[in-house]
Design a protein around this motif. Structure first.
Motif, PDB file in Angstrom:
ATOM      1  N   LEU A 130      97.974  41.889-109.994  1.00  0.00           N
ATOM      2  CA  LEU A 130      97.274  41.471-108.774  1.00  0.00           C
ATOM      3  C   LEU A 130      98.140  41.745-107.548  1.00  0.00           C
ATOM      4  N   TRP A 131      99.406  41.371-107.607  1.00  0.00           N
ATOM      5  CA  TRP A 131     100.315  41.636-106.486  1.00  0.00           C
ATOM      6  C   TRP A 131     100.408  43.126-106.182  1.00  0.00           C
ATOM      7  N   LEU A 132     100.504  43.941-107.215  1.00  0.00           N
ATOM      8  CA  LEU A 132     100.595  45.387-107.017  1.00  0.00           C
ATOM      9  C   LEU A 132      99.324  45.955-106.392  1.00  0.00           C
ATOM     10  N   VAL A 133      98.173  45.454-106.801  1.00  0.00           N
ATOM     11  CA  VAL A 133      96.913  45.909-106.195  1.00  0.00           C
ATOM     12  C   VAL A 133      96.907  45.566-104.708  1.00  0.00           C
ATOM     13  N   VAL A 134      97.316  44.356-104.368  1.00  0.00           N
ATOM     14  CA  VAL A 134      97.336  43.940-102.961  1.00  0.00           C
ATOM     15  C   VAL A 134      98.363  44.745-102.164  1.00  0.00           C
ATOM     16  N   ILE A 135      99.547  44.956-102.729  1.00  0.00           N
ATOM     17  CA  ILE A 135     100.561  45.792-102.056  1.00  0.00           C
ATOM     18  C   ILE A 135      99.999  47.186-101.810  1.00  0.00           C
ATOM     19  N   GLY A 136      99.291  47.726-102.806  1.00  0.00           N
ATOM     20  CA  GLY A 136      98.676  49.049-102.651  1.00  0.00           C
ATOM     21  C   GLY A 136      97.635  49.083-101.550  1.00  0.00           C
ATOM     22  N   ILE A 137      96.837  48.024-101.445  1.00  0.00           N
ATOM     23  CA  ILE A 137      95.821  47.966-100.379  1.00  0.00           C
ATOM     24  C   ILE A 137      96.498  47.968 -99.016  1.00  0.00           C
ATOM     25  N   ILE A 138      97.520  47.153 -98.855  1.00  0.00           N
ATOM     26  CA  ILE A 138      98.246  47.110 -97.573  1.00  0.00           C
ATOM     27  C   ILE A 138      98.866  48.477 -97.276  1.00  0.00           C
ATOM     28  N   GLY A 139      99.496  49.072 -98.284  1.00  0.00           N
ATOM     29  CA  GLY A 139     100.080  50.405 -98.107  1.00  0.00           C
ATOM     30  C   GLY A 139      99.041  51.451 -97.759  1.00  0.00           C
ATOM     31  N   ALA A 140      97.849  51.340 -98.353  1.00  0.00           N
ATOM     32  CA  ALA A 140      96.775  52.303 -98.073  1.00  0.00           C
ATOM     33  C   ALA A 140      96.296  52.188 -96.630  1.00  0.00           C
ATOM     34  N   VAL A 141      96.234  50.966 -96.116  1.00  0.00           N
ATOM     35  CA  VAL A 141      95.817  50.776 -94.723  1.00  0.00           C
ATOM     36  C   VAL A 141      96.842  51.411 -93.784  1.00  0.00           C
ATOM     37  N   VAL A 142      98.124  51.207 -94.068  1.00  0.00           N
ATOM     38  CA  VAL A 142      99.176  51.823 -93.247  1.00  0.00           C
ATOM     39  C   VAL A 142      99.100  53.346 -93.355  1.00  0.00           C
ATOM     40  N   ALA A 143      98.945  53.860 -94.570  1.00  0.00           N
ATOM     41  CA  ALA A 143      98.831  55.312 -94.766  1.00  0.00           C
ATOM     42  C   ALA A 143      97.622  55.875 -94.031  1.00  0.00           C
ATOM     43  N   ALA A 144      96.534  55.105 -94.008  1.00  0.00           N
ATOM     44  CA  ALA A 144      95.319  55.560 -93.320  1.00  0.00           C
ATOM     45  C   ALA A 144      95.552  55.731 -91.825  1.00  0.00           C
ATOM     46  N   VAL A 145      96.342  54.844 -91.235  1.00  0.00           N
ATOM     47  CA  VAL A 145      96.640  54.971 -89.804  1.00  0.00           C
ATOM     48  C   VAL A 145      97.314  56.315 -89.545  1.00  0.00           C
ATOM     49  N   PHE A 146      98.326  56.630 -90.350  1.00  0.00           N
ATOM     50  CA  PHE A 146      99.022  57.909 -90.175  1.00  0.00           C
ATOM     51  C   PHE A 146      98.121  59.086 -90.513  1.00  0.00           C
ATOM     52  N   GLY A 147      97.293  58.940 -91.549  1.00  0.00           N
ATOM     53  CA  GLY A 147      96.360  60.001 -91.911  1.00  0.00           C
ATOM     54  C   GLY A 147      95.337  60.275 -90.821  1.00  0.00           C
ATOM     55  N   LEU A 148      94.858  59.210 -90.182  1.00  0.00           N
ATOM     56  CA  LEU A 148      93.884  59.394 -89.093  1.00  0.00           C
ATOM     57  C   LEU A 148      94.520  60.081 -87.889  1.00  0.00           C
ATOM     58  N   LEU A 149      95.795  59.822 -87.640  1.00  0.00           N
ATOM     59  CA  LEU A 149      96.482  60.538 -86.555  1.00  0.00           C
ATOM     60  C   LEU A 149      96.525  62.033 -86.858  1.00  0.00           C
ATOM     61  N   ASP A 150      96.830  62.378 -88.106  1.00  0.00           N
ATOM     62  CA  ASP A 150      96.845  63.792 -88.489  1.00  0.00           C
ATOM     63  C   ASP A 150      95.432  64.376 -88.468  1.00  0.00           C
ATOM     64  N   PHE A 151      94.454  63.613 -88.941  1.00  0.00           N
ATOM     65  CA  PHE A 151      93.061  64.047 -88.954  1.00  0.00           C
ATOM     66  C   PHE A 151      92.583  64.392 -87.535  1.00  0.00           C
ATOM     67  N   SER A 152      93.008  63.608 -86.557  1.00  0.00           N
ATOM     68  CA  SER A 152      92.545  63.815 -85.182  1.00  0.00           C
ATOM     69  C   SER A 152      92.999  65.152 -84.601  1.00  0.00           C
ATOM     70  N   GLN A 153      93.933  65.809 -85.237  1.00  0.00           N
ATOM     71  CA  GLN A 153      94.425  67.104 -84.763  1.00  0.00           C
ATOM     72  C   GLN A 153      93.626  68.274 -85.344  1.00  0.00           C
ATOM     73  N   LEU A 154      92.726  67.997 -86.271  1.00  0.00           N
ATOM     74  CA  LEU A 154      91.989  69.070 -86.941  1.00  0.00           C
ATOM     75  C   LEU A 154      90.758  69.475 -86.141  1.00  0.00           C
ATOM     76  N   PRO A 155      90.555  70.771 -85.968  1.00  0.00           N
ATOM     77  CA  PRO A 155      89.400  71.232 -85.200  1.00  0.00           C
ATOM     78  C   PRO A 155      88.077  70.930 -85.896  1.00  0.00           C
ATOM     79  N   ALA A 156      87.115  70.459 -85.120  1.00  0.00           N
ATOM     80  CA  ALA A 156      85.772  70.149 -85.637  1.00  0.00           C
ATOM     81  C   ALA A 156      85.105  71.412 -86.161  1.00  0.00           C
ATOM     82  N   GLY A 157      84.266  71.231 -87.179  1.00  0.00           N
ATOM     83  CA  GLY A 157      83.472  72.343 -87.697  1.00  0.00           C
ATOM     84  C   GLY A 157      84.241  73.321 -88.569  1.00  0.00           C
ATOM     85  N   THR A 158      85.438  72.969 -89.005  1.00  0.00           N
ATOM     86  CA  THR A 158      86.248  73.882 -89.810  1.00  0.00           C
ATOM     87  C   THR A 158      86.308  73.414 -91.263  1.00  0.00           C
TER      88      THR A 158
END
Length: 173
Positions: free
Chosen positions: A66-94
């Protein structure tokens, strides 16, 4: 060179650069580092589940899972923030943007599966949960598909990877 070629080149170069210093320096994206937290935590949770369901210290391992699942969820949210920053650099329609959208969709699905798994486990955290395990197992398989797409983004499409000229300098004597 057509306008389309210029736009493609600009989009290609932009996808290699961080949106801000928060995303990590050029050539060293934080997203790629932080994703190891949820992947490792969720993989370990599945291993803990298997051991607990087989009878090895079930209370301790179920609580640990249970602790590991929760740690993973928190880590995924942090990773998503960084992933969305990278995503925002990608050209639309590609193609790269479409691949990134699928990567995002699979990651979001995995997070939802792990959140449900955590909720199921929280009902009796010291007892192995077959339902929690099945949700986590499906979630880790979804993460595997998403990881493949993440590899496509970085290794095939060069998202947040240093320019080829910078890479080439490392091969000169």
């Amino acid at each position: 060179m057509s306008t389309h070629d210029t736009d493609t080149g600009t989009g290609f170069r932009r996808a290699k650069r961080p949106r801000s210093v928060i995303a990590g320096p050029y050539g060293h994206p934080f997203h790629a580092t932080v994703v190891t937290i949820p992947i490792g935590a969720w993989t370990a949770a599945v291993v803990f589940d298997i051991a607990a369901l087989l009878g090895a210290a079930p209370e301790a391992l179920a609580t640990g899972a249970l602790w590991l699942v929760v740690i993973g969820i928190i880590g995924a949210v942090v990773a998503a923030v960084f992933g969305l920053l990278d995503f925002s650099q990608l050209p639309a329609g590609t193609r790269v943007r479409r691949t990134a959208l699928w990567h995002l969709a699979f990651n979001s699905t995995a997070v939802v599966l792990f959140v449900i798994s955590a909720i199921v486990r929280a009902g009796d955290p010291s007892s192995p949960s077959v339902a929690g395990f099945v949700l986590a197992l499906i979630g880790i398989l979804v993460v595997g598909v998403s990881g493949f797409l993440g590899g496509e983004l970085a290794y095939r499409h060069g998202v947040r990877v240093a320019d080829e000229q910078d890479q080439e300098r490392a091969y000169t004597r």
